[in-house]
Design a protein around this motif. Structure first.
Motif, short mmCIF file in Angstrom:
data_model
loop_
_atom_site.label_atom_id
_atom_site.label_comp_id
_atom_site.label_asym_id
_atom_site.label_seq_id
_atom_site.Cartn_x
_atom_site.Cartn_y
_atom_site.Cartn_z
N LYS A 1 0.79 -1.33 0.25
CA LYS A 1 -0.12 0.05 -0.10
C LYS A 1 0.79 1.18 -0.27
CE LYS A 1 -4.11 -1.82 2.06
NZ LYS A 1 -4.12 -3.27 1.43
N GLY A 2 2.16 1.13 0.33
CA GLY A 2 2.90 2.40 0.44
C GLY A 2 3.59 2.37 -0.77
N VAL A 3 4.02 1.19 -1.64
CA VAL A 3 4.81 1.54 -2.92
C VAL A 3 4.28 1.24 -4.01
CG1 VAL A 3 6.88 0.75 -1.28
CG2 VAL A 3 5.75 -1.03 -2.62
N VAL A 4 2.85 0.74 -4.06
CA VAL A 4 2.57 0.10 -5.32
C VAL A 4 1.21 1.47 -5.56
CG1 VAL A 4 0.75 -1.12 -6.69
CG2 VAL A 4 2.63 -2.03 -5.11
N LEU A 5 1.48 1.90 -6.84
CA LEU A 5 0.62 3.46 -6.99
C LEU A 5 -0.70 3.31 -6.87
CD1 LEU A 5 0.60 6.41 -8.04
CD2 LEU A 5 0.67 5.64 -10.39
N ASN A 6 -1.38 2.06 -7.75
CA ASN A 6 -2.70 2.05 -7.74
C ASN A 6 -3.46 1.62 -6.38
OD1 ASN A 6 -3.91 2.04 -10.25
ND2 ASN A 6 -2.41 0.78 -10.70
N GLU A 7 -2.47 1.34 -5.41
CA GLU A 7 -2.90 0.78 -3.96
C GLU A 7 -2.79 2.04 -2.94
OE1 GLU A 7 -2.05 -3.08 -2.62
OE2 GLU A 7 -1.52 -3.76 -4.75
N GLN A 8 -2.04 2.93 -3.18
CA GLN A 8 -1.83 4.12 -2.36
C GLN A 8 -3.21 5.03 -2.22
OE1 GLN A 8 1.35 6.38 -4.41
NE2 GLN A 8 3.03 5.22 -3.24
N GLU A 9 -3.19 5.53 -0.94
CA GLU A 9 -4.02 6.34 -0.70
C GLU A 9 -4.01 7.80 -1.47
OE1 GLU A 9 -3.99 7.59 3.49
OE2 GLU A 9 -5.27 5.76 4.06
N ILE B 1 -3.49 11.24 -2.24
CA ILE B 1 -2.86 12.38 -1.30
C ILE B 1 -3.96 13.56 -1.30
CG2 ILE B 1 -0.39 12.01 -1.72
CD1 ILE B 1 -0.32 14.08 -3.90
N LYS B 2 -4.81 13.81 -2.13
CA LYS B 2 -6.08 14.58 -2.03
C LYS B 2 -7.05 14.06 -1.19
CE LYS B 2 -4.77 17.73 -5.90
NZ LYS B 2 -5.25 18.38 -7.32
N ASP B 3 -7.31 12.92 -1.30
CA ASP B 3 -8.38 12.28 -0.57
C ASP B 3 -8.20 11.03 0.05
OD1 ASP B 3 -11.13 11.59 0.19
OD2 ASP B 3 -11.84 11.93 -1.73
N SER B 4 -7.73 10.96 1.26
CA SER B 4 -7.44 9.56 1.72
C SER B 4 -8.50 8.75 1.98
CB SER B 4 -6.75 9.75 3.25
OG SER B 4 -8.04 10.38 3.99
N SER B 5 -9.73 8.87 1.49
CA SER B 5 -10.83 7.82 1.53
C SER B 5 -10.63 7.19 0.31
CB SER B 5 -12.20 8.66 1.66
OG SER B 5 -12.41 9.27 0.51
N LEU B 6 -10.03 7.46 -0.73
CA LEU B 6 -9.72 6.72 -2.09
C LEU B 6 -8.35 6.21 -2.15
CD1 LEU B 6 -11.38 9.43 -4.45
CD2 LEU B 6 -12.41 7.29 -3.66
N THR B 7 -8.26 5.12 -2.92
CA THR B 7 -7.07 4.78 -3.38
C THR B 7 -6.96 5.33 -4.81
OG1 THR B 7 -7.81 2.65 -4.32
CG2 THR B 7 -6.90 2.68 -2.07
N ILE B 8 -5.92 5.19 -5.43
CA ILE B 8 -5.64 5.70 -7.01
C ILE B 8 -6.35 4.67 -7.73
CG2 ILE B 8 -4.11 5.83 -8.89
CD1 ILE B 8 -3.69 7.97 -6.77
N ALA B 9 -6.41 3.47 -7.46
CA ALA B 9 -7.33 2.79 -8.24
C ALA B 9 -8.85 2.84 -7.86
CB ALA B 9 -7.19 1.09 -7.83
#
Length: 290
Positions: A245-253, A255-263
């Motif tokens: 969750k820290g290093v995979v882009l699609n699984e990261q929170e 940064i503008k909305d922590s309720s969403l992952t990039i995916a």
């Protein structure tokens, strides 16, 4: 026994934020091997996430280019001697122009790029001329091109050229690239890559040796708990999930909305655009890093 110097101890301390004596012990145990010493500290629960050390101090700028239809792009790093020149409009203009040339010619290497023709002369000749005009040594260090078959690209330049990012997206409809929803999403994702420096876009692309290395650290940490092996395994797997969750882009929170992952953000934009949009890959160049 390896002769551990004060400089080595300081380097390890700077890399890990660990106590000085513990750094010395780890270096002694590792017989001076810096990477192994970091692992020893991590296994003992003493090290913070290791900081990157020994970064090159080259100045310069990263130029970026995206085609009008948003389906082709490139970023390129041009190094120079001073920060003053690195922010010079003539220098940054050359980097931006070079990025367009890289995107349109797709060279296989820096050597091939230097030998290619741009505006009737080789890139190497154009660079030499710029060196003579500005009076400072320069070199083209690296570049990245993205040209998805079905999808688009977005670039982002941070801190006046200190960090450059290009992200590749997949979708089915060509018109998606020009929608406001996609453009906003693509820009946000490129900014995310610049800010968080993920390893890759999807979990499957994390190198197997990186996964095994991290898991060995977490297993060693779990073993210290004294709990049954089955529990230790679960503890290690849980920590590995957190690592992803820290290093995979699609699984990261996001940064503008922590309720969403990039995916999840991609799913939202897909519904808005009436298409299936996904982040497929990226390149991130930080000035002076190898």
């Amino acid at each position: 026994m390896a002769n551990i110097t004060a400089a080595q101890v300081k380097q390890l301390r700077d890399m890990t934020d660990s106590p000085m004596m513990e750094c010395k012990k780890a270096l002694v145990e590792a017989e001076g091997d810096m990477d192994l010493a970091v692992d020893i500290l991590r296994k003992n629960g003493l090290a913070a996430a290791a900081k990157k050390a020994g970064r090159a101090t080259n100045e310069g700028a990263i130029g970026a280019y995206v085609s009008e239809n948003g389906t082709l792009g490139a970023i390129v790093e041009v190094a120079c001697e001073t920060d003053f020149v690195g922010s010079n409009p003539t220098f940054t203009g050359f980097a931006a122009k070079l990025a367009q040339h890289v995107a349109e010619t797709e060279p296989a290497s820096v050597e091939e790029l230097l030998a290619s023709k741009m505006d009737g002369e080789t890139v190497e000749a154009a660079l030499t001329e710029l060196i003579h005009i500005i009076g400072e040594n320069m070199k083209i260090t690296r570049f990245a091109v993205r040209k998805p078959e079905h999808g688009g690209v977005s670039t982002y330049i941070h801190m006046g050229g200190k960090i450059g990012v290009i992200v590749e997206f997949s979708f089915e409809k060509p018109e998606t690239a020009t929608t406001d929803a996609f453009k906003t999403f693509a820009h946000d994702v490129a900014m995310q890559v610049a800010a968080t420096a993920p390893i890759c876009a999807v979990r499957e692309d994390v190198p197997a040796e990186t996964v095994e290395h991290e898991k060995s650290i977490y297993m060693a940490q779990a073993a210290e708990s004294g709990k049954p092996e089955a529990i230790q395994e679960k503890m290690a797997v849980g920590r590995l999930e957190k690592f992803y969750k820290g290093v995979v882009l699609n699984e990261q929170e996001f940064i503008k909305d922590s309720s969403l992952t990039i995916a999840k953000y991609a799913e939202q934009v897909s519904k808005e655009a009436g298409d299936t949009i996904a982040v497929r890959g990226f390149d991130r160049l930080a000035r002076g890093e190898a």
